[in-house]
Scaffold this motif. Structure first.
Motif, short mmCIF file in Angstrom:
data_model
loop_
_atom_site.label_atom_id
_atom_site.label_comp_id
_atom_site.label_asym_id
_atom_site.label_seq_id
_atom_site.Cartn_x
_atom_site.Cartn_y
_atom_site.Cartn_z
N HIS A 40 22.23 -17.52 110.01
CA HIS A 40 23.27 -16.77 110.72
C HIS A 40 23.46 -17.28 112.13
N ARG A 41 22.37 -17.58 112.82
CA ARG A 41 22.47 -18.08 114.20
C ARG A 41 23.12 -19.46 114.22
N THR A 42 22.83 -20.29 113.25
CA THR A 42 23.42 -21.63 113.20
C THR A 42 24.91 -21.55 112.89
N HIS A 43 25.30 -20.64 112.02
CA HIS A 43 26.73 -20.45 111.75
C HIS A 43 27.45 -20.00 113.03
N GLN A 49 30.95 -23.67 118.97
CA GLN A 49 31.27 -25.05 119.33
C GLN A 49 32.70 -25.40 118.94
N LYS A 50 33.14 -24.92 117.78
CA LYS A 50 34.52 -25.15 117.36
C LYS A 50 35.49 -24.45 118.31
N SER A 51 35.14 -23.23 118.70
CA SER A 51 35.99 -22.47 119.62
C SER A 51 36.09 -23.19 120.96
N SER A 52 34.99 -23.72 121.43
CA SER A 52 34.99 -24.46 122.70
C SER A 52 35.85 -25.72 122.59
N ALA A 53 35.76 -26.41 121.48
CA ALA A 53 36.59 -27.61 121.28
C ALA A 53 38.06 -27.23 121.21
N ASN A 54 38.37 -26.11 120.56
CA ASN A 54 39.77 -25.64 120.50
C ASN A 54 40.29 -25.27 121.88
N ASP A 55 39.43 -24.64 122.69
CA ASP A 55 39.84 -24.29 124.05
C ASP A 55 40.13 -25.54 124.87
N ALA A 56 39.28 -26.56 124.73
CA ALA A 56 39.50 -27.81 125.47
C ALA A 56 40.81 -28.46 125.02
N GLY A 115 32.92 -32.26 121.45
CA GLY A 115 32.61 -31.08 120.67
C GLY A 115 32.47 -31.33 119.18
N ARG A 116 32.90 -32.47 118.71
CA ARG A 116 32.85 -32.70 117.26
C ARG A 116 31.46 -33.00 116.73
N PRO A 117 30.71 -33.95 117.33
CA PRO A 117 29.41 -34.29 116.72
C PRO A 117 28.48 -33.09 116.64
N CYS A 118 28.38 -32.31 117.71
CA CYS A 118 27.48 -31.15 117.67
C CYS A 118 28.01 -30.11 116.70
N ALA A 122 25.89 -28.78 113.62
CA ALA A 122 25.59 -27.36 113.40
C ALA A 122 26.06 -26.92 112.02
N GLU A 123 27.22 -27.40 111.59
CA GLU A 123 27.70 -27.06 110.25
C GLU A 123 26.75 -27.62 109.18
N HIS A 124 26.28 -28.83 109.40
CA HIS A 124 25.36 -29.45 108.45
C HIS A 124 24.05 -28.65 108.38
N ARG A 125 23.52 -28.27 109.56
CA ARG A 125 22.29 -27.48 109.56
C ARG A 125 22.50 -26.12 108.91
N ALA A 126 23.66 -25.50 109.16
CA ALA A 126 23.96 -24.20 108.57
C ALA A 126 24.02 -24.31 107.05
N LEU A 127 24.61 -25.39 106.55
CA LEU A 127 24.67 -25.59 105.10
C LEU A 127 23.26 -25.73 104.52
N ARG A 128 22.41 -26.47 105.22
CA ARG A 128 21.03 -26.63 104.73
C ARG A 128 20.29 -25.30 104.75
#
Length: 173
Positions: A40-43, A49-56, A115-118, A122-128
């Protein structure tokens, strides 16, 4: 009135395998809870991170619109052909605003990949974590089936699934 029959535990044989399976189920439940929280924390981290990239990206777009409006204003002042001090004053204001935007303009966040690599990490870790959570749930259920069937195959398969489910995810970016 008939008497109630009371069974004492000393009459029943203690099942040592059942006790071990019970402890295994408890350990699996604790590990499952930890993996669920981490998932849940990783999601949440990936969403932030996606929100931050969208803001930028939105900030970049707003800056580009302002810059374009200033270019358009400069063109209009030149096209209208206003003469004298008014033209020079408006022209200076537009040029100063353009220079401010040019000096403060940031690199395109879409092209730089900010913002994309992190976010992907994070998405990859959340999937795992999600896969681990699923495997731990399967392990818990399989281990619990021992109490119904008394077959040791279920806890063994549960241990295999649980060991795969508790594998740690890839490192943080």
């Amino acid at each position: 009135m008939p008497e109630l029959e009371i069974h004492h535990e000393s009459e029943h044989a203690i099942d040592p395998a059942g006790q071990r399976v019970g402890v295994l189920a408890a350990v699996l439940a604790v590990v499952l809870a930890i993996v669920s929280i981490a998932s849940h924390r990783t999601h949440t981290e990936a969403i932030m991170q996606k929100s931050s990239a969208n803001d930028a990206w939105a900030h970049y777009q707003a800056t580009r619109v302002k810059f374009h409006n200033l270019e358009l204003g400069e063109s209009l002042v030149g096209a209208l052909g206003a003469k004298g001090d008014a033209n020079r004053k408006v022209g200076r204001q537009v040029r100063r605003a353009r220079e401010r935007l040019c000096s403060a303009r940031q690199e395109d966040p879409g092209r730089s990949g900010a913002g994309r690599p992190c976010g992907r990490s994070a998405e990859h870790r959340a999937l795992r974590f999600d896969l681990g959570e699923g495997l731990l749930e399967i392990a818990l259920v399989l281990s619990s089936l021992y109490f119904i069937s008394r077959k040791r195959l279920f806890p063994v398969i549960g241990i295999v699934a649980g060991s795969r489910g508790r594998q740690s995810p890839s490192p943080v970016c």
